[in-house]
Design an enzyme around this catalytic site. Structure first.
Site, PDB file in Angstrom:
ATOM      1  CD  GLU A 112      -4.217  19.576  14.592  1.00 50.81           C
ATOM      2  OE1 GLU A 112      -3.228  20.297  14.256  1.00 50.81           O
ATOM      3  OE2 GLU A 112      -5.179  20.137  14.071  1.00 50.81           O
ATOM      4  CG  HIS A 168       1.221  10.139  -3.931  1.00 49.04           C
ATOM      5  ND1 HIS A 168       1.650   9.502  -2.983  1.00 49.04           N
ATOM      6  CD2 HIS A 168       2.263  10.021  -4.923  1.00 49.04           C
ATOM      7  CE1 HIS A 168       2.867   9.099  -3.222  1.00 49.04           C
ATOM      8  NE2 HIS A 168       3.310   9.321  -4.366  1.00 49.04           N
ATOM      9  CG  HIS A 215       6.692   6.475  -2.546  1.00 51.34           C
ATOM     10  ND1 HIS A 215       6.783   5.814  -3.880  1.00 51.34           N
ATOM     11  CD2 HIS A 215       6.360   7.676  -2.927  1.00 51.34           C
ATOM     12  CE1 HIS A 215       6.367   6.375  -4.770  1.00 51.34           C
ATOM     13  NE2 HIS A 215       6.060   7.584  -4.226  1.00 51.34           N
ATOM     14  CD  GLU A 234       1.998   5.971  -8.168  1.00 55.90           C
ATOM     15  OE1 GLU A 234       1.162   5.050  -8.125  1.00 55.90           O
ATOM     16  OE2 GLU A 234       3.312   6.113  -7.968  1.00 55.90           O
ATOM     17  CG  HIS A 281       6.891  12.378  -2.994  1.00 62.25           C
ATOM     18  ND1 HIS A 281       7.561  12.365  -4.192  1.00 62.25           N
ATOM     19  CD2 HIS A 281       6.060  11.296  -3.097  1.00 62.25           C
ATOM     20  CE1 HIS A 281       7.254  11.489  -5.010  1.00 62.25           C
ATOM     21  NE2 HIS A 281       6.153  10.854  -4.386  1.00 62.25           N
TER      22      HIS A 281
HETATM   23  O1  2HA Z   1       6.100  11.184  -9.609  1.00 59.96           O
HETATM   24  O2  2HA Z   1       4.733  10.835  -6.816  1.00 59.96           O
HETATM   25  O3  2HA Z   1       4.575   8.204  -6.994  1.00 59.96           O
HETATM   26  C1  2HA Z   1       4.926  10.935  -9.101  1.00 59.96           C
HETATM   27  C2  2HA Z   1       4.868  10.044  -8.230  1.00 59.96           C
HETATM   28  C3  2HA Z   1       4.812   8.667  -8.306  1.00 59.96           C
HETATM   29 ZN    ZN Z   2       5.079   9.328  -5.358  1.00 59.33          ZN
END
Ligand code: 2HA
Ligand code: ZN
Length: 272
Positions: A169, A139, A210, A115, A141
């Site tokens: 909050e 980033h 995602h 990414e 998940h």
């Molecule tokens: O595996 O999260 O979006 C890495 C990620 C791709």
């Molecule tokens: Zn990801």
């Protein structure tokens, strides 16, 4: 100074491990980048051994000459704390903002995060929007935010309002709200462009089905932002599991009162 002895590197490793412990990084999921301060580059540059220049896949001229820490593509957050030099890299951006090279880390081979285009385009937007204050793009998940993207319309206003209502909050922590990117193929320039457009306005971009991208000034604020959004999403999932509709909630007027006392500005578009 050795790279692993530097305070900012310890902070980076701790944040990655905190994310792993939260359960946000199954397998090789997620990625973390940090734009280093010039004095931090000075501290550790004696250890740099530059590799070959490689195209970023997009153009980030405002980041020319900057150095970043970046988790490795296919590397596991779970391993960052035990084998840091295998799990992430320090990279340098060239003078046009079109290529990068690894100068430290990823000792067993590999590339920075898949990414990287999204991360660097977000960094560029934030360098402009915050006058260089924001340094961290993260980033992850987290399951509850992802779950929300299956039951709510994929609209900034709907997600902002639901997340704000789930914890008092929230409007103070992310007063600008959150943006939502519809499902797109990850890793490429298109999703990077869509995300960085939202980052002009927000510090949080949710990728449908995602995960999330967040931006912040330092490791504490950026991890805390991810944590706050996901906690709020967890409450949303609990509420929806108990009942279809809320019996009572925080109202638009409540938010206006909160904004006044906490001295934040909440966009009127999210308050009707
Ligand atoms: O595996 O999260 O979006 C890495 C990620 C791709
Ligand atoms: Zn990801």
């Amino acid at each position: 100074m050795k790279v692993l002895d530097a305070e900012f590197v310890k902070g980076y490793i701790r944040m990655a491990n905190d994310g792993w412990e939260q359960g946000w990084h199954e397998r090789n999921g997620g990625n973390l980048t940090y734009r280093m301060k010039p004095e931090e580059v000075e501290q550790v540059k004696e250890n740099f051994t530059p590799k070959e220049w490689t195209p970023i896949g997009t153009s980030v001229p405002k980041l020319a000459g900057e150095y970043f820490m970046a988790t490795g593509s296919g590397k596991y957050f779970r391993n960052v704390i035990i084998k840091p030099e295998d799990s992430f890299a320090i990279i340098e951006i060239d003078d046009k903002g079109e290529n990068y090279r690894i100068v430290w880390g990823l000792v067993n081979g590999g590339r920075p995060t898949s990414e990287l285009p999204s991360h660097l385009m977000n960094h560029e937007v934030k360098v402009i929007a915050t006058g260089g204050k924001h340094r961290v793009i993260y980033h992850a998940h987290p399951a509850n935010v992802i779950a929300m993207t299956f039951v709510l319309p994929l609209e900034d206003k709907v997600f902002t309002r639901e997340l704000w209502e789930m914890a008092t909050e929230c409007p103070v922590v992310f007063p600008d709200g959150v943006g939502v990117v519809p499902w797109m193929v990850p890793g490429g320039r298109d999703i990077a462009v869509a995300t960085s457009e939202l980052m002009k306005k927000y510090d949080v971009a949710i990728w449908a089905h995602h995960g999330i991208f967040v931006s912040g000034e330092d490791f504490d604020l950026t991890f805390g932002l991810m944590h706050t959004v996901e906690k709020s999403a967890e409450i949303f999932v609990k509420v929806r599991s108990m009942a279809d509709a809320k019996r009572q909630t925080i109202t638009s007027q409540d938010f206006r009162d909160l904004a006044k006392d906490f001295k934040v500005t909440l966009p009127e578009e999210f308050l009707d």
